[in-house]
Design an enzyme around this catalytic site. Structure first.
Site, PDB file in Angstrom:
ATOM      1  CD  GLU A   1       2.247   7.555  -5.344  1.00 31.47           C
ATOM      2  OE1 GLU A   1       3.008   7.184  -6.270  1.00 31.47           O
ATOM      3  OE2 GLU A   1       1.084   7.153  -5.228  1.00 31.47           O
TER       4      GLU A   1
ATOM      5  CD  GLU B   1      -0.468   7.631  -9.770  1.00 30.49           C
ATOM      6  OE1 GLU B   1      -0.417   6.630 -10.485  1.00 30.49           O
ATOM      7  OE2 GLU B   1       0.529   8.333  -9.505  1.00 30.49           O
TER       8      GLU B   1
HETATM    9  C1  GLA Z   1       2.197   5.542  -8.923  1.00 30.62           C
HETATM   10  C2  GLA Z   1       1.275   4.802  -7.982  1.00 30.62           C
HETATM   11  C3  GLA Z   1       1.998   4.020  -6.924  1.00 30.62           C
HETATM   12  C4  GLA Z   1       3.195   3.310  -7.504  1.00 30.62           C
HETATM   13  C5  GLA Z   1       4.100   4.321  -8.159  1.00 30.62           C
HETATM   14  C6  GLA Z   1       5.358   3.732  -8.739  1.00 30.62           C
HETATM   15  O1  GLA Z   1       2.455   6.822  -8.592  1.00 30.62           O
HETATM   16  O2  GLA Z   1       0.338   5.648  -7.367  1.00 30.62           O
HETATM   17  O3  GLA Z   1       1.093   3.094  -6.365  1.00 30.62           O
HETATM   18  O4  GLA Z   1       2.785   2.366  -8.427  1.00 30.62           O
HETATM   19  O5  GLA Z   1       3.401   4.920  -9.232  1.00 30.62           O
HETATM   20  O6  GLA Z   1       6.174   4.730  -9.298  1.00 30.62           O
END
Ligand code: GLA
Ligand code: ZN
Length: 667
Positions: free
Chosen positions: A309, A152
């Site tokens: 995710e 991210e």
């Molecule tokens: C993000 C991060 C993860 C985690 C999630 C929690 O998407 O990439 O590492 O912290 O949030 O929702």
């Protein structure tokens, strides 16, 4: 030919066995549980840097070796991450320049993650080194199927190195000519004329923050910095593992990076999807999420994307983290697949025992066994995904496009004027997306420089800023038979946020739309105007353009004020096509009614001939049709013929009842 990277849907997610290094029996248990949950992939190494390089230049890959082998023995595909998202303490301690400087000008201390300078040559070198080591070590490992770059990417750095890089970036953009910059930034205003590049600094609250052209440059510079940081990361991977596809996980409509630009550098687009299912507005949340899926899908034409995710239950970062009702996680995952995802992945596989995210949902809870609601849901979904291999690699072509352009989003955010408080570009675009989505018509979500020619209809809400060439492209599209819809404040400024002279919308767009926009009115809260269209009255809220029809036909007129009876909705024939101008904003039912008229007028084909109860949504991918119920009520779909229900393997026809938080997948 369908273009997927696997022949089945990837089901898995972030797996952090490095947090369980002292309990190898848990790793074995993980393998047993993954098999039970129909998990076929794991994303590892995301935050593993301090484990694999515990001291500078001292590497220990033993844990990765073991877990790569173990995953492979259990038939799991490994998505291996590069670790730049979080660095070891020794690195920050020895080389403070790698740490980010916030807008305040103060350098951050070591802590959290994503806290790095985008320019620092030392950080770039360290990242390249560790990535090279990883690629060399695992280039022949049979489990390695994909690279997950960093995590991210986000934020910005205001350190001296970044300031200097910004000045260099500006020199390239403005041909090393400070007078060109002075002109484009309109620096005669407020005595801002510069005579040396060193006078430029990043936009700051306590410094320059009123030059919108500069803020646009900064946005683009930061976005370019992320991309060049990424290119530095992947250079060794491209060389050592040329056949392994590369992605990085994007975050929804995060506007700190131009994702439409970044996507060109990826083999596969992926994003992290965390809908707020706990806010009691699931139908709206599903619409917003569908739009985002379509935006990511459209970034690589003809190709699926990954949902890298999602949470298998709740998150830990809302104010109040309500548990989603049973079935919602599954429905949310099916929605991703329906819109073009070839994966359903979670954050995370096993809940951390300590640390900041120990109460974030995970497939395996602290109890450690499989007898939980969440584990059952995930396993059921995993089994169902195995039945949907027919959609893998499939991409739905759309006849309708909504222009949602990251850079226009920046421009809309920065300008000062008209209505400064009610201005949400994404919400405006989603409003125009919704009527098509609700009818089961596939929509692409594209930047303004995409190819319009394959669409029957292109809608560009609030296209305030025009990138170079956009006027010609819209004109050419309509002239050759395309149908284009623009709204209020279309074609006001160029890429430097300089107003077009000679009347709005810019240049020959006045001929294309057949209108001239003379003024723009903004309506304070509680003050409304009205528009009559097709015999119905609609409210005007927040903003409206006052336009003159110069060749266009008025389809609707304002109801009051000094512009009463002046056109508010127009249609113009131009070449072989049509251009519509919707001069006002309405947040109720105008957009829906107007779009439904367009659907009829242009005979836009529904993706499938099903009769849906209000509230059900339908999506076709390849030959597979998904019908989803995000409402709280039981709904019915009536099928036009006999289909095969892919989930329970039976023939279905006639009326089918779909329970709340449930779905039907037929072929
Ligand atoms: C993000 C991060 C993860 C985690 C999630 C929690 O998407 O990439 O590492 O912290 O949030 O929702
Ligand atoms: Zn920096």
């Amino acid at each position: 030919m369908a273009k997927g990277f696997f022949d089945h849907i990837i089901h898995g997610g972030d797996y952090n066995p490095d947090q369980w290094i002292d309990t190898p029996e848990i790793w074995d248990e993980d393998m047993r549980l993954m098999n039970l949950a129909h998990v076929n992939s794991a994303t590892i190494g995301i935050f593993a840097w301090s484990m694999i390089e515990p001291e500078e230049g001292v590497y220990d890959f033993s844990f990765l070796d073991r877990i790569m082998d173990k995953l492979h023995e259990n038939g799991k595909a490994v998505i291996l991450s590069t670790p730049s998202g979080a660095r070891p303490p020794w690195l920050a301690q020895k080389y403070p320049e790698v740490l980010r400087v916030e807008e305040s000008g103060i350098r951050n201390e070591f802590g959290v993650r994503h806290n790095h300078c985008l320019t620092s040559p030392i950080y770039r070198e360290k990242v390249r080194k560790i990535n090279t080591m990883l690629a060399e070590r695992y280039k022949n490992h049979p489990a390695l199927k994909m690279w997950h770059i960093s995590n991210e990417y986000c934020g910005e750095c205001h350190c001296e190195l970044c300031q200097e890089a910004f000045r260099e970036w500006l020199k390239v953009k403005y041909h090393n000519d400070i007078e060109e910059l002075n002109f484009k930034w309109w620096n005669g205003f407020w005595s801002h004329r510069m005579n040396d590049w060193s006078q430029i600094n990043s936009p700051k609250f306590r410094g320059e923050n009123h030059v919108s052209a500069m803020k646009l440059c900064w946005n683009k510079f930061v976005s370019d910095s992320h991309i060049s940081f990424f290119e530095n990361e992947i250079a060794p991977l491209r060389e050592i593992t040329p056949d392994i596809p590369i992605t990085t996980n994007f975050m929804k409509l995060y506007d700190g990076i131009d994702y439409q630009d970044f996507a060109k550098h990826l083999d596969l687009v992926s994003w992290d999807n965390y809908p707020a299912w706990d806010k009691g507005r699931n139908v709206e949340e599903a619409t917003d999420t569908a739009f985002v899926h379509d935006a990511f899908r459209s970034m690589k034409e003809g190709q699926p994307f990954f949902m890298m995710e999602s949470t298998p239950s709740l998150v830990n970062w809302h104010d109040v983290n309500k548990l989603p009702r049973t079935g919602l996680q599954e429905l949310s995952s099916i929605q991703a697949v329906a819109h073009g995802a070839d994966s359903v992945q979670y954050f995370q596989w096993r809940k951390s025992r300590g640390g900041h995210e120990k109460y974030h949902g995970a497939v395996v809870d602290h109890c450690g066994h499989e007898n939980t609601r969440v584990f059952r849901d995930v396993s059921r979904l995993g089994a169902n995904l195995e039945k949907l291999s027919d959609v893998v690699g499939q991409y739905s072509d759309s006849k309708v496009a909504i222009v949602y352009d990251w850079q226009n989003g920046w421009a809309v955010k920065h300008f000062c004027g008209f209505n400064n408080i009610n201005r949400n570009y994404a919400a405006e675009c989603i409003k125009w997306y919704e009527p098509f989505y609700k009818k089961g018509i596939s929509v692409d979500v594209i930047p303004m420089d995409a190819d319009f020619s394959k669409y029957d209809l292109v809608i560009a809400p609030f296209l305030y800023m025009l990138k170079e060439g956009t006027i010609d492209r819209i004109e050419g599209y309509v002239k050759n038979g395309g149908n284009f819809v623009g709204t209020y404040l279309t074609g006001m400024v160029d890429e430097d946020d300089m107003c077009y002279l000679g009347g709005f919308p810019a240049g020959k767009l006045k001929d294309v739309f057949g209108v001239w926009q003379e003024e723009t009115d903004s309506l304070p809260e509680g003050i409304r105007n009205s528009v009559s269209y097709n015999g119905k009255e609609y409210t005007v809220e927040h903003i409206c353009d006052i336009i003159h029809a110069q060749g266009a036909e008025a389809l609707g007129e304002y109801g009051k004020d000094f512009y009463k009876n002046m056109p508010a909705v127009t249609k113009n024939s131009y070449g072989k096509g049509k251009a519509f101008y919707v001069a006002f904003r309405n947040d109720e039912d105008f957009v829906r009614d107007f779009c439904n008229d367009l659907i009829k007028k242009f005979s836009l084909p529904l993706d499938a001939k099903l009769t849906l109860d209000d509230g059900l949504v339908m999506r076709k991918r390849g030959d597979v049709i998904f019908v989803m119920n995000f409402t709280d009520d039981e709904k019915t779909v009536t099928l036009d013929k006999e289909y095969n229900d892919l989930i329970n393997g039976e023939a279905v026809s006639g009326s089918v009842t779909i329970a709340p938080c449930s779905y039907l997948v037929i072929e």
